[in-house]
Structures are given as structure tokens and as C-alpha cells.
Enzyme design. Structure first.
Site, PDB file in Angstrom:
ATOM      1  CG  HIS A 108     -87.660  22.909   1.364  1.00  0.00           C
ATOM      2  ND1 HIS A 108     -87.324  23.620   2.493  1.00  0.00           N
ATOM      3  CD2 HIS A 108     -88.088  23.836   0.449  1.00  0.00           C
ATOM      4  CE1 HIS A 108     -87.538  24.914   2.279  1.00  0.00           C
ATOM      5  NE2 HIS A 108     -88.007  25.063   1.055  1.00  0.00           N
ATOM      6  CB  SER A 252     -51.633  38.380   5.211  1.00  0.00           C
ATOM      7  OG  SER A 252     -52.631  39.222   4.655  1.00  0.00           O
TER       8      SER A 252
END
Ligand SMILES: NC(=O)c1ccc[n+]([C@@H]2O[C@H](COP(=O)([O-])OP(=O)(O)OC[C@H]3O[C@@H](n4cnc5c(N)ncnc54)[C@H](O)[C@@H]3O)[C@@H](O)[C@H]2O)c1
Ligand SMILES: CC(C)(O)[C@@H](O)C(=O)O
Ligand SMILES: [Mg+2]
Ligand SMILES: [Mg+2]
Length: 331
Positions: A108, A252
Site C-alpha cells: 500500500h 425479481s
């Protein structure tokens, strides 16, 4: 589009036979040390003291050394200590003891980008930043894959820094899915932004607040846990495998419509403005200064928040449900 390097475009030869010291044996340190050793590289684990990490490294078959000693004849130093600890260990144990010209490697960019560590002008300085947690770096590698990573070069004295970054990336398995070249600045700022705004901060707060909303309105906490926390993994798995559009097609039509319309209402322009503010504080160094002060004051905020999460209703409910859920999940 950024260049993506794959396994064939990288070679272990650039680091083979070199003495590689992995500094720290925590989340990333353990995964890197094990993966690099399994890739046939010469790995020494360097630690400041004989604690839990030392015991674990020995259990994994390493013979750890104290950092001041380990760095003396090392060719490659990999900084896998906590970000806010790296500067003090650098000043106390590494700076005066390391071999001139040894490579300095990071997972990092924090300490280099915010100039907490000023590397000597004789060292190659490069980064391999896995885009995932350390335990996945090990788990995916063992399964024949890897966690993708960003690579960057800050100082190229030898002319081979990029090749060595690719070699280490290959050694930890990151070139199997692919690595992207970036800069220390881009990696540091995007990584901090990601973990604050979505991966760690945003997602936890969305979960905690949606759980609390349901429970405060009289719904069973177990039902709220399934709905607002547990199912997230399955939805994220869908996004991981098929993208956002694939996820939308798998739910859905009711969920699509409600999700699209209400989602935009919850995460609105005001939230976006606060995301931009968080990014500005990362870019101008305000966050980095605040974090270092928090560390120097004994990490009171981190400790009290962890304690709060540990004792929260969602964690108590989650503990019971996870014991059942994990038994019934595919292995
Ligand atoms: N955690 C992750 O999954 C992850 C992902 C990508 C990049 N990174 C980066 O990898 C680096 C290491 O992070 P991490 O989460 O693996 O670290 P960590 O917190 O797991 O590191 C723990 C190790 O550091 C040692 N340590 C802790 N405090 C120390 C001190 N005061 N003095 C000396 N040694 C000390 C411990 O003994 C242990 O071996 C950081 O730069 C981080 O940003 C981490
Ligand atoms: C795993 C993360 C959140 O991606 C990493 O950036 C870290 O700092 O632990
Ligand atoms: Mg990070
Ligand atoms: Mg990250």
C-alpha cells in the site's frame, strides 16, 4: 484502458535466489510469506519481537529473525507491517541496518505517498497492492488462483523495478487473474477511498442502519439479520460473477424496480457530496494526519468502535445464526 499484465508476461527469474525479507506476519505478511515460499523463492520472516506472529511463523515452518538482523544482508525488503507502524520500525530497525541498494517493497502506498518514509536514493522502490484481504491472498493461491493487484514503481535505480514488481506479484499469485500498473498516488488515494466509503465504512453503516431500522419497528432481529446482513454475500457473489447488470437480472422484477428507485433515494446527491469530501480529505493529507494522531493517542476511537460492534445486537444474533448458516453452506 490501463495495461493488465498476466502470468505469461511476468517471470520469477528477476527475484529468484535473492534474499527476500517479509517484515510482519499478519494479514498480508503470512499470506505473502507462504505464497512466495510455495513459489520457490527464498523467504525470511522479520519481526520486532517474539509474540503471536513469531509463534505462528514458526508453526508455519519459518525461522523468524529480529528485523534489525534480518535486513542486514537482504536483497528485498517487503513492508507488511501496519501502515502507521512502518515509519517507526523503519527509523528504529531498518534504515541504519539495511544493505545499500536493497529493494523496498510495499503493499500500500501510504508511507511513500505521504512522505512518512523517505527511501534512500540507492533503492528500487515498488509496490504490489492486492485488491483483497490477506486471507484471500492465501486461500485463492492455494486453490490455484490469486487476488488481483495493482503494481507501481516509485524509484527505479536498477532499471528492473517493474520486472521485479511483476515477479513478486507472480509469486503471490496476483498475475494469475492479472495486475494493473498504477502510481503510488493513485493506489493510495483510491484504496483509502474504497475502504472508507464502501468496502469497510459504507457497507457496515448501511447494514447497521438497515438492521436497526427493522428491529426498532418491531421485526424479529433474526429476520432482520438475514435480510440486511447475511444475504449481502449472495448478492455480492452475483455482482462478482456477473456484474451489476447480471445481479439485476437474477433478482425479481419487484426487487429491480424497488431497488432502482428507492436505492437512488437513499444514496442521494448529499451522500455523493460527502463521498467527495472524504476523497478531498484523502487527497490533501488531512485523513493521513488524523489517522497518525489517532495511532499516537493509543487508537481510542478504533478500540471503542470495535468494542461497540462486538457487543451489538446484530453481532450477537449473527454469531448464533452464522454457526448454523456456515454448517449448511457449500464448502
Ligand atoms: N489487511 C489487508 O488485507 C491488506 C490488503 C491490502 C494491503 N494491505 C497493506 O499491507 C500492509 C500490512 O497490513 P496488514 O493488515 O497485513 O497488517 P497487520 O496489522 O496484519 O500486521 C500485523 C503484523 O505487524 C506486526 N506489528 C504490529 N504492530 C507492530 C509494531 N508496533 N512494531 C512492530 N511490528 C508490529 C505484528 O506482529 C504482525 O506481524 C499495510 O501496508 C496495509 O495497508 C493490507
Ligand atoms: C482489504 C482492504 C480493505 O482492501 C485493504 O485496503 C486494507 O487496508 O485492509
Ligand atoms: Mg487499504
Ligand atoms: Mg484495499
Amino acid at each position: 484502458m490501463g495495461k493488465i499484465y498476466n502470468d505469461e508476461e511476468s517471470s520469477l527469474d528477476f527475484v529468484k535466489g535473492k534474499k527476500i525479507v517479509v517484515l510482519g506476519y499478519g494479514n498480508q505478511g503470512r499470506a505473502w510469506a507462504l505464497n512466495l515460499r510455495d513459489s520457490g523463492l527464498n523467504v525470511i520472516v522479520g519481526l520486532e519481537r517474539k509474540g503471536n506472529s513469531w509463534i505462528l511463523a514458526e508453526k508455519d515452518g519459518f525461522e523468524p529473525k529480529y528485523i534489525n538482523d534480518a535486513v542486514k544482508d537482504a536483497d528485498i525488503l517487503i513492508f507488511l507491517l501496519p501502515d502507521m507502524v512502518q515509519r517507526e520500525v523503519w527509523e528504529k530497525s531498518i534504515m541504519k541496518n539495511m544493505k545499500e541498494g536493497a529493494d523496498m517493497v510495499f503493499a500500500h502506498g501510504f508511507n511513500i505517498h505521504y512522505k512518512l518514509i523517505l527511501p534512500p536514493k540507492t533503492s528500487d522502490v515498488y509496490m504490489i497492492a492486492p485488491k483483497g484481504p490477506g486471507n484471500k491472498v492465501r486461500e485463492y493461491f492455494e486453490k490455484g488462483g490469486g487476488v488481483p493487484a495493482l503494481i507501481a514503481v516509485h524509484q527505479d535505480i536498477s532499471g528492473n523495478a517493474l520486472n521485479k514488481a511483476l515477479a513478486i506479484a507472480k509469486g503471490i499469485g496476483a498475475t494469475r487473474p492479472g495486475v494493473i500498473e498504477t502510481t503510488f498516488k493513485e493506489e493510495t488515494e483510491t484504496d483509502l477511498f474504497g475502504e472508507q466509503v464502501i468496502l469497510v465504512g459504507g457497507i457496515s453503516e448501511l447494514m447497521k442502519n438497515s438492521f436497526a431500522t427493522l428491529v426498532s419497528k418491531g421485526y424479529q432481529p433474526e429476520v432482520a439479520y438475514f435480510e440486511t446482513i447475511n444475504e449481502m454475500k449472495m448478492i455480492v457473489d452475483l455482482i462478482y460473477e456477473k456484474g451489476l447488470s447480471g445481479m439485476l437480472r437474477a433478482v425479481s422484477d419487484t426487487a429491480k424496480y424497488g431497488g432502482i428507485t428507492v436505492g437512488k433515494d437513499i444514496i442521494d446527491e448529499e451522500v455523493r457530496k460527502r463521498m467527495e469530501k472524504a476523497l478531498t480529505r484523502i487527497q490533501n493529507g488531512e485523513f493521513a494526519n488524523e489517522w497518525i494522531e489517532e495511532y499516537q493517542r493509543g487508537m481510542k476511537t478504533v478500540k471503542s468502535n470495535l468494542n461497540e460492534v462486538d457487543n451489538s445486537l446484530e453481532e450477537k444474533i449473527g454469531k448464533r445464526l452464522r454457526d448454523l448458516i456456515l454448517k449448511g453452506s457449500p464448502k
